[in-house]
Motif scaffolding. Sequence first.
Motif, mmCIF file in Angstrom:
data_model
loop_
_atom_site.group_PDB
_atom_site.id
_atom_site.type_symbol
_atom_site.label_atom_id
_atom_site.label_comp_id
_atom_site.label_asym_id
_atom_site.label_seq_id
_atom_site.Cartn_x
_atom_site.Cartn_y
_atom_site.Cartn_z
ATOM 1 N N ARG A 257 -3.121 10.571 -9.277
ATOM 2 C CA ARG A 257 -4.019 9.443 -9.510
ATOM 3 C C ARG A 257 -5.390 9.990 -9.873
ATOM 4 N NH1 ARG A 257 -7.779 6.419 -6.605
ATOM 5 N NH2 ARG A 257 -7.453 7.756 -4.777
ATOM 6 N N GLY B 92 4.587 10.852 2.098
ATOM 7 C CA GLY B 92 3.767 9.662 2.056
ATOM 8 C C GLY B 92 4.357 8.472 2.785
ATOM 9 N N ASP C 202 0.544 13.150 -4.104
ATOM 10 C CA ASP C 202 -0.501 12.575 -3.256
ATOM 11 C C ASP C 202 -1.089 11.289 -3.857
ATOM 12 O OD1 ASP C 202 -2.061 12.547 -0.959
ATOM 13 O OD2 ASP C 202 -3.710 13.617 -1.921
ATOM 14 N N THR D 136 -9.146 4.846 -9.913
ATOM 15 C CA THR D 136 -8.880 3.445 -9.577
ATOM 16 C C THR D 136 -10.226 2.743 -9.508
ATOM 17 O OG1 THR D 136 -6.867 3.939 -8.315
ATOM 18 C CG2 THR D 136 -7.925 1.825 -7.912
ATOM 19 N N THR E 70 0.834 -1.191 0.000
ATOM 20 C CA THR E 70 0.000 0.000 0.000
ATOM 21 C C THR E 70 0.874 1.249 0.000
ATOM 22 O OG1 THR E 70 -1.740 -1.132 1.262
ATOM 23 C CG2 THR E 70 -1.815 1.272 1.215
ATOM 24 N N LEU E 71 0.523 2.195 -0.867
ATOM 25 C CA LEU E 71 1.149 3.512 -0.882
ATOM 26 C C LEU E 71 0.080 4.537 -0.522
ATOM 27 C CD1 LEU E 71 2.883 1.732 -2.935
ATOM 28 C CD2 LEU E 71 3.677 3.912 -3.851
ATOM 29 N N THR E 72 0.421 5.452 0.379
ATOM 30 C CA THR E 72 -0.538 6.461 0.831
ATOM 31 C C THR E 72 0.101 7.842 0.770
ATOM 32 O OG1 THR E 72 -1.491 4.842 2.377
ATOM 33 C CG2 THR E 72 -2.084 7.155 2.693
ATOM 34 N N GLY E 73 -0.503 8.730 -0.023
ATOM 35 C CA GLY E 73 -0.051 10.124 -0.089
ATOM 36 C C GLY E 73 1.355 10.300 -0.616
ATOM 37 N N THR F 216 -5.544 1.503 -12.342
ATOM 38 C CA THR F 216 -5.287 2.848 -11.827
ATOM 39 C C THR F 216 -4.725 3.702 -12.955
ATOM 40 O OG1 THR F 216 -4.972 2.286 -9.493
ATOM 41 C CG2 THR F 216 -3.787 4.203 -10.307
ATOM 42 N N ASP G 92 -2.628 0.529 -4.143
ATOM 43 C CA ASP G 92 -2.384 -0.735 -3.450
ATOM 44 C C ASP G 92 -2.565 -1.891 -4.416
ATOM 45 O OD1 ASP G 92 -5.154 -2.103 -3.152
ATOM 46 O OD2 ASP G 92 -5.541 -0.075 -2.427
ATOM 47 N N ASP H 166 -2.252 7.530 -3.906
ATOM 48 C CA ASP H 166 -2.691 6.355 -3.146
ATOM 49 C C ASP H 166 -2.781 5.179 -4.109
ATOM 50 O OD1 ASP H 166 -2.960 7.962 -0.905
ATOM 51 O OD2 ASP H 166 -5.126 8.244 -1.163
#
Length: 511
Positions: free
Chosen positions: A233, A74, A37, A236, A21-24, A226, A41, A39
Amino acid sequence: MRDVDTATPTPTRAPTAPILTLTGIGKAFGGAAALRDIDFDVRAGEIHALVGMNGAGKSTLVGVLSGQHTPDDGILTIDGQVLTGLTPRRAREHGIVTVPQKRDLVPTLTIAENLLLGELPRRGGVISWKAVDRAARAALDEVGLDLDPDVLTGTLTAAEQTMVEIAREVRRGGRVLILDEPTASLGGAAAEQVRTLVRRLRAQGTAIIYISHHLDEILDLADRVTVLRDGRRRLTVPVAELDEAALVFAIAGEHVDVERPPSVRTPGDDLLSITGLVVGHRLTDLSLRVRSGEIVAVLGPAGDGQSVLFPALSGQLSPDAGTLDIDGAHVPWADVRAALRSGLRCVTGERLAYGLIPGLSVDENIVLAEDRRARRRWIAWRSLHRRAAAMRERFGVRTIQADPPVSQLSGGNQQKVLLAKWLAGAPRVCFLEDPTNGVDVRAKADIHRLIDALADGGAAVLLASSDVAEVQRLADRVIVVTAGRPTAILDTAETTRDELVALTVGGSARE
């Protein structure tokens, strides 16, 4: 080509929690934001497609995932564990592996040696070849490949080489497999071999991040998609919720016409004539004619007979037999100057290997083919930039800097530079080899319009391709070549895509 198990089991497990998971996530280079930014996964037993135009941020995101780039902002987690300071080695230790678009095998080594390169088992300091063979066979069996581990990798087909690379990364413990354009240079049957392997890995629980410019492939293969655009992004969603038009709009941010326009061309007299062309065992007895204002395609599996047309027509090699005539005048094989004087222009499909000089700027590359003053000791730079600017505008070359090195451009803009270099002088006969290989949907549409304009202007255009969709979009007639021999000549408007695919793998067209 060796047979590969073509069973394509589909996953039956319910959606699982994400492995990765990647966030921000944010990343900038020299003050320019490449990612903003983000997001993202991917789950076990899932093919998650990552798409976008060249320059959208896909390569930077892959660099973050694989530990090549450290994000500025992030959080990245693997199995719920937050990771900081990720490096390529640590990424591999956590099971994140990448198969790049450019193959990374040693052609003079065997499959077994490539699979175990850097970690060949030893006994008493001496390589144990029995152990190498056992480990290699186990690695091939794990992904269902029926290949002889003692065969030299350089003798394999392009599809087999790609599959060996995938097998190597799975053997190294890859749980998250990043595939960057794995079918970009493959024809229909060869590409399907690779997709079959990808489906098999999904069924075995591998998490797969799949990057491709082939939108029909994405819609057929992926579970989720995505879309990146301008480093952000944009979308998705499950692939089942999209059609091609919606996906194109999400990628480009605008409507892009990918359909074949109504033909208004009336072909004239023959301009290009090839008779009885023989190039070793690769191409046998090819004869064709291309008229003024006509596009004729030679279609075949990647690496088959159509792939030797460029070296033959461009003067890189002298065929074993056959004649070449342009506008009724004989042109000797392997005589580059005679071919250029006759009005023939050849555009290679290997733009960085044979078409462009990466160390030179965009403008220098554009004028290189026609700049006779390059022989002098001085260069009129103002004149060079003025002429190049006009060609940039005509061919739609987009750059951020005034005149950057051509190596810094996206694939689509590099391809437009190559086309401008050879086609700006209104050539009479054009030979184009895979003219949209590795470019995004907008650049592909732009290049297709340029090719249409060449034919509309009266040029005879010969296209060599392994892309059935592109052939259907561009060509008036198509010559199908399989196993080095021409097997069918068809009017494209009267032939379906399924028939063309069947013919390239040895099938037959509708009676």
